[in-house]
Design an enzyme around this catalytic site. Structure first.
Site, mmCIF file in Angstrom:
data_model
loop_
_atom_site.group_PDB
_atom_site.id
_atom_site.type_symbol
_atom_site.label_atom_id
_atom_site.label_comp_id
_atom_site.label_asym_id
_atom_site.label_seq_id
_atom_site.Cartn_x
_atom_site.Cartn_y
_atom_site.Cartn_z
ATOM 1 N N CYS A 106 9.117 -5.525 -2.647
ATOM 2 C CA CYS A 106 8.908 -6.957 -2.715
ATOM 3 C C CYS A 106 7.425 -7.358 -1.957
ATOM 4 O O CYS A 106 7.444 -7.252 -1.544
ATOM 5 C CB CYS A 106 10.350 -7.631 -2.125
ATOM 6 S SG CYS A 106 11.545 -6.785 -2.365
ATOM 7 N N ARG A 126 2.120 -3.318 -5.266
ATOM 8 C CA ARG A 126 2.912 -3.498 -4.390
ATOM 9 C C ARG A 126 4.308 -2.249 -5.222
ATOM 10 O O ARG A 126 4.746 -2.011 -4.615
ATOM 11 C CB ARG A 126 3.485 -4.597 -3.617
ATOM 12 C CG ARG A 126 2.596 -4.640 -3.052
ATOM 13 C CD ARG A 126 3.027 -6.141 -2.120
ATOM 14 N NE ARG A 126 4.303 -6.358 -1.613
ATOM 15 C CZ ARG A 126 3.700 -6.472 -0.247
ATOM 16 N NH1 ARG A 126 2.549 -7.025 0.403
ATOM 17 N NH2 ARG A 126 5.218 -6.330 0.644
ATOM 18 N N TRP A 133 12.072 -5.497 -5.865
ATOM 19 C CA TRP A 133 11.834 -4.030 -5.945
ATOM 20 C C TRP A 133 13.332 -4.130 -5.905
ATOM 21 O O TRP A 133 13.870 -3.833 -4.396
ATOM 22 C CB TRP A 133 10.945 -3.488 -5.351
ATOM 23 C CG TRP A 133 10.484 -1.878 -5.318
ATOM 24 C CD1 TRP A 133 9.840 -1.045 -6.285
ATOM 25 C CD2 TRP A 133 11.465 -0.592 -4.509
ATOM 26 N NE1 TRP A 133 9.829 -0.130 -5.874
ATOM 27 C CE2 TRP A 133 11.537 0.710 -4.865
ATOM 28 C CE3 TRP A 133 12.524 -0.545 -3.519
ATOM 29 C CZ2 TRP A 133 11.690 1.614 -4.750
ATOM 30 C CZ3 TRP A 133 12.585 0.110 -2.871
ATOM 31 C CH2 TRP A 133 12.152 1.819 -3.206
ATOM 32 N N ASN A 146 11.935 -11.433 0.776
ATOM 33 C CA ASN A 146 11.151 -9.493 0.737
ATOM 34 C C ASN A 146 12.276 -8.966 2.095
ATOM 35 O O ASN A 146 11.974 -9.884 3.566
ATOM 36 C CB ASN A 146 10.181 -9.526 1.889
ATOM 37 C CG ASN A 146 8.928 -9.825 0.142
ATOM 38 O OD1 ASN A 146 9.169 -9.562 -0.540
ATOM 39 N ND2 ASN A 146 7.470 -9.294 1.002
ATOM 40 N N GLY A 147 12.199 -7.260 2.170
ATOM 41 C CA GLY A 147 13.477 -7.428 3.385
ATOM 42 C C GLY A 147 14.567 -7.157 2.934
ATOM 43 O O GLY A 147 14.997 -6.832 1.415
ATOM 44 N N GLU A 175 -1.007 17.132 -0.526
ATOM 45 C CA GLU A 175 -1.855 16.039 -0.425
ATOM 46 C C GLU A 175 -1.745 16.057 -2.729
ATOM 47 O O GLU A 175 -1.651 14.934 -3.002
ATOM 48 C CB GLU A 175 -2.486 15.403 0.023
ATOM 49 C CG GLU A 175 -3.524 14.253 -0.182
ATOM 50 C CD GLU A 175 -2.519 13.119 -0.220
ATOM 51 O OE1 GLU A 175 -1.249 12.966 0.090
ATOM 52 O OE2 GLU A 175 -3.170 12.004 -1.238
ATOM 53 N N LYS A 194 0.167 13.621 -4.842
ATOM 54 C CA LYS A 194 -0.901 13.173 -6.152
ATOM 55 C C LYS A 194 -0.409 13.445 -7.555
ATOM 56 O O LYS A 194 0.116 12.561 -8.401
ATOM 57 C CB LYS A 194 -2.131 13.666 -6.229
ATOM 58 C CG LYS A 194 -3.215 12.523 -4.599
ATOM 59 C CD LYS A 194 -3.268 10.608 -4.857
ATOM 60 C CE LYS A 194 -2.246 10.096 -4.103
ATOM 61 N NZ LYS A 194 -2.370 9.932 -2.890
ATOM 62 N N GLU A 215 3.539 11.826 -8.033
ATOM 63 C CA GLU A 215 3.299 10.452 -8.509
ATOM 64 C C GLU A 215 2.506 9.600 -9.362
ATOM 65 O O GLU A 215 3.516 8.780 -9.971
ATOM 66 C CB GLU A 215 2.149 9.770 -6.944
ATOM 67 C CG GLU A 215 3.112 10.270 -5.697
ATOM 68 C CD GLU A 215 2.410 9.277 -4.255
ATOM 69 O OE1 GLU A 215 2.334 7.874 -3.976
ATOM 70 O OE2 GLU A 215 1.138 9.885 -4.004
ATOM 71 N N HIS A 218 7.851 34.799 0.134
ATOM 72 C CA HIS A 218 9.134 34.306 0.458
ATOM 73 C C HIS A 218 9.806 33.792 -0.459
ATOM 74 O O HIS A 218 10.631 33.505 0.141
ATOM 75 C CB HIS A 218 8.941 33.670 1.743
ATOM 76 C CG HIS A 218 8.419 34.666 3.070
ATOM 77 N ND1 HIS A 218 8.916 35.814 3.330
ATOM 78 C CD2 HIS A 218 7.371 34.671 3.247
ATOM 79 C CE1 HIS A 218 8.652 36.841 4.234
ATOM 80 N NE2 HIS A 218 6.987 35.772 4.034
ATOM 81 N N LYS A 245 4.296 0.038 -2.729
ATOM 82 C CA LYS A 245 3.064 0.619 -2.283
ATOM 83 C C LYS A 245 3.228 0.983 -1.129
ATOM 84 O O LYS A 245 3.017 1.720 0.081
ATOM 85 C CB LYS A 245 2.101 -0.534 -2.626
ATOM 86 C CG LYS A 245 0.441 -0.085 -2.142
ATOM 87 C CD LYS A 245 -0.642 0.424 -2.267
ATOM 88 C CE LYS A 245 -1.523 1.073 -1.635
ATOM 89 N NZ LYS A 245 -2.120 2.336 -1.757
HETATM 90 C C1 G6P Z 1 4.503 4.347 -0.011
HETATM 91 C C2 G6P Z 1 2.817 4.800 -0.927
HETATM 92 C C3 G6P Z 1 1.988 6.104 -0.468
HETATM 93 C C4 G6P Z 1 1.801 6.278 1.426
HETATM 94 C C5 G6P Z 1 3.312 5.777 1.525
HETATM 95 C C6 G6P Z 1 3.575 5.210 3.180
HETATM 96 O O1 G6P Z 1 4.720 5.698 -0.324
HETATM 97 O O2 G6P Z 1 3.092 5.601 -2.558
HETATM 98 O O3 G6P Z 1 0.935 6.251 -1.710
HETATM 99 O O4 G6P Z 1 1.046 7.122 1.692
HETATM 100 O O5 G6P Z 1 4.094 5.011 1.574
HETATM 101 O O6 G6P Z 1 2.643 4.566 2.765
HETATM 102 P P1 G6P Z 1 1.189 3.361 4.332
HETATM 103 O O7 G6P Z 1 0.809 2.935 4.166
HETATM 104 O O8 G6P Z 1 2.494 3.737 6.122
HETATM 105 O O9 G6P Z 1 -0.037 4.708 4.578
#
Ligand code: G6P
Length: 608
Positions: free
Chosen positions: A2, A27, A75, A101-102, A481, A485, A488, A504, A603
């Site tokens: 949010c 976000r 959200w 928010n929250g 990573e 990516k 996602e 394994h 985000k």
């Molecule tokens: C969300 C984002 C990721 C990020 C993660 C941790 O999942 O989509 O890209 O790595 O949060 O966020 P932070 O702000 O703590 O790095």
């Protein structure tokens, strides 16, 4: 997650609120709404889906009159993303509106209590209790009603509150959720994120937990939880509007990938004085470091994977054991941590709920903490004993890129800094390694410039249902990573495996035509990884390998090569990940995905 915005001044509020909400779109959200105080009371418009729908419904805000208002992108957590559940929420008497928010953790108890008193609930949200509490406590004194309301709330909140009796006033409150006040001339703002403020003002007040504030066009007053006025410093926002816009790129993600050489440069350069590494405003002495018997790195998502890559450098140079823990696990894991533990918390946003909780838990157990954070003034930056900012600038795309590589850059500097203080690296070795780290921006640029074939490679793999990413040691960290990516933003199932583990389990899934992406930059283990490539190929897989330019052992075996300039392998994750970010981007583009705002993702994950 949010986002909230608020405005009070002389201009029409609705267009400004919509503009602010658009800057928070990145976000992640699934519905949006605004509320503005006009002559006939509070006008509310809310819609499920995109902010564009809200713009359409309100003629870009021109259909709603009034100069004080609040807005929200939701959200969904409690209740589906419907129009009714969207914020703002109105009190039964229509005099109050709230955005939040929250998560209000005790909402169920409060809901029952309020229902018993006759308040009618229109939504399934946890938030709606807030607006009914404000109405219940209001006796003509809004500040006192807000204070009484927040005293009943458990959980996390950034609240924006309107009341028709004070038509040019906004009230806000903060607890465990980001909230920034924008200081203007004859107008004032609030937002959950500086990106919503930068086009209006560069002067900001960062609220602390437990504080509430009253905003009118003439001024801002902040109070503590007992209603006493608090003096707050006004900080200067250093990000500019352009940095939060696409600048000619089709997507923020592509722009942010391309910005990495400059972002990493910005993370490194200010910390180098001659051959010395200088930490920002603190120093860890040799004695401090000798008192540490282990380092725990904690984070979520990509920041966790940055920790996985950083661990190799810290252990190699400092010879201190490092464990990397998912914050969501660490916080409930009854960890063995004490005053001899150094906790490194990694977070782009500085607001990730699990990471904050893990930090607090480790602090409670006595650990000293250093945060590696991008967003200035964020909760984690404030909570940690020391903060190293990554200086990556605003990152808008949900999937992090420059956030991740700048975290790595700072982790590498930290590893060299600590090793030197501990006397574990000879001067010559230290200087050679530092030169390698400092070569990263230039080599990242080369890795971007020289890989023209990535869009074509994406065309070869974009229809796959599943992709495997393999590597050993630092290459495995990159594989983790890179797979994240890919899944996602392209929604292709992508799994990363330590190459030595293939036998394994995963090898059972390797069939004719399966695509495997092998990261092959760890020279010490290259022959081992090449053997794994051969095993994949023997079962019909096609292998795309990431390797240093001219690395014949890999060129001879891979079906496709992504090459990067040579660098000391321990720092190669920051380089090898760049073409793999691009590959994920081009695959997602081929598949027509919403690259900057992938479905279901946010985000900044500010709830557990
Ligand atoms: C969300 C984002 C990721 C990020 C993660 C941790 O999942 O989509 O890209 O790595 O949060 O966020 P932070 O702000 O703590 O790095």
């Amino acid at each position: 997650m949010c986002g909230i915005v608020g405005f009070t001044g002389k201009q029409q509020a609705a267009p400004l609120l919509l503009e602010g909400l658009k800057r928070l779109e990145y976000r992640g959200y699934d519905s949006a709404g605004i509320a503005v105080i006009g002559d006939a009371g509070i006008a509310v418009e809310k819609v499920s889906g995109r902010i564009d729908n809200l713009c359409e419904k309100t003629d870009n805000g021109k259909a709603i009159f009034g100069t004080t208002g609040i807005g929200h992108t939701r959200w969904a957590t409690h209740g589906a993303p419907t129009d009714l559940n969207a914020h703002p929420h109105l009190s039964n008497d229509g005099r109050f509106a709230v955005v939040h928010n929250g998560i209000i953790e005790n909402y169920a108890v409060l809901r029952e209590e309020l229902k018993a008193k006759g308040y009618r609930f229109l939504s399934e949200t946890d938030t709606e209790v807030v607006v009914h509490l404000v109405e219940m406590f209001y006796d003509g004194d809004l500040k006192s009603a807000v204070l009484k309301t927040v005293s009943r709330l458990e959980g996390s909140y950034a609240l924006g509150i309107l009341c028709t009796d004070q038509p040019d006033t906004l009230f806000v409150a903060r607890e465990h959720s980001p909230l920034i006040l924008g200081v203007g001339v004859g107008e004032n703002y609030f937002a959950s994120d500086v990106t919503a403020l930068v086009s209006y003002t560069k002067n900001a007040i960062y609220m602390d937990d437990g504080e509430i504030a009253e905003l009118t066009p003439q001024g801002i007053t902040v109070y503590d939880c007992r209603g006493r006025e608090v003096e707050k410093p006004v900080s200067r926002i250093t990000w500019d509007v352009e940095a939060a816009e696409k600048g000619g790129y089709d997507h923020f993600m592509l722009k942010e990938i391309m910005e990495q050489p400059q972002a990493v440069q910005a993370a490194l350069t200010p910390r180098i004085r001659g051959k010395d590494i200088v930490l920002d405003d603190f120093e860890l002495t040799a004695e401090d470091l000798r008192n540490i018997d282990k380092i725990v790195i904690t984070a979520c998502g990509s920041a966790y994977y940055a920790g996985c890559a950083g661990k190799y450098a810290i252990e190699e140079f400092c010879r201190i054991p490092v464990s990397v823990e998912l914050a969501s696990e660490l916080r409930y894991g009854n960890p063995i941590i004490d005053e001899h533990t150094l906790l490194i918390v990694v977070s782009q946003s500085g607001e990730t709920a699990d990471t904050i909780a893990a930090l607090k838990e480790c602090q409670r157990l006595g650990a000293k903490s250093v945060a590696i954070v991008n967003v200035v003034g964020s909760t984690i930056a404030k909570l940690a004993d020391h903060t190293l900012y990554t200086w990556a600038g605003p990152e808008i795309a949900v999937a992090t890129t420059k956030g991740y590589t700048t975290q790595l850059a700072v982790l590498y500097l930290f590893a060299l800094y600590a090793a030197r203080k501990l006397g574990r690296l000879e001067d010559a070795a230290y200087e050679a390694l530092l030169d390698e780290v400092l070569s990263l921006p230039q080599k990242m640029q080369q890795a971007i410039d020289k890989n023209h074939a990535l869009p074509a490679l994406a065309k070869k793999i974009h229809t796959f249902h599943s992709l495997f990413f393999i590597g050993r040691n630092t290459d495995w960290a990159v594989a983790l990573e890179a797979a994240l990516k890919m899944k996602e933003i392209s929604y292709i199932h992508a799994e990363s495996y330590a190459a030595g583990e293939l036998k394994h389990g995963t090898i059972a899934l390797i069939d004719e035509g399966q695509s495997v992406i092998a990261v092959c930059c760890n020279e010490r283990l290259l022959d081992k990884t090449v053997s794994n490539i051969l095993e994949m190929k023997a079962r019909g897989a096609k292998v795309i390998a990431v390797a240093f330019q001219g690395e014949r052992r890999v060129i001879a075996q891979a079906d496709d090569i992504i090459s990067i300039p040579h660098i000391e392998p321990i720092f190669s994750p920051a380089l090898a990940v760049v073409p793999l970010q691009l590959l994920a981007y081009y695959v997602a583009r081929e598949n027509g995905c919403d690259i900057d705002k992938p479905k279901n993702l946010a985000k900044s994950v500010t709830v557990e």
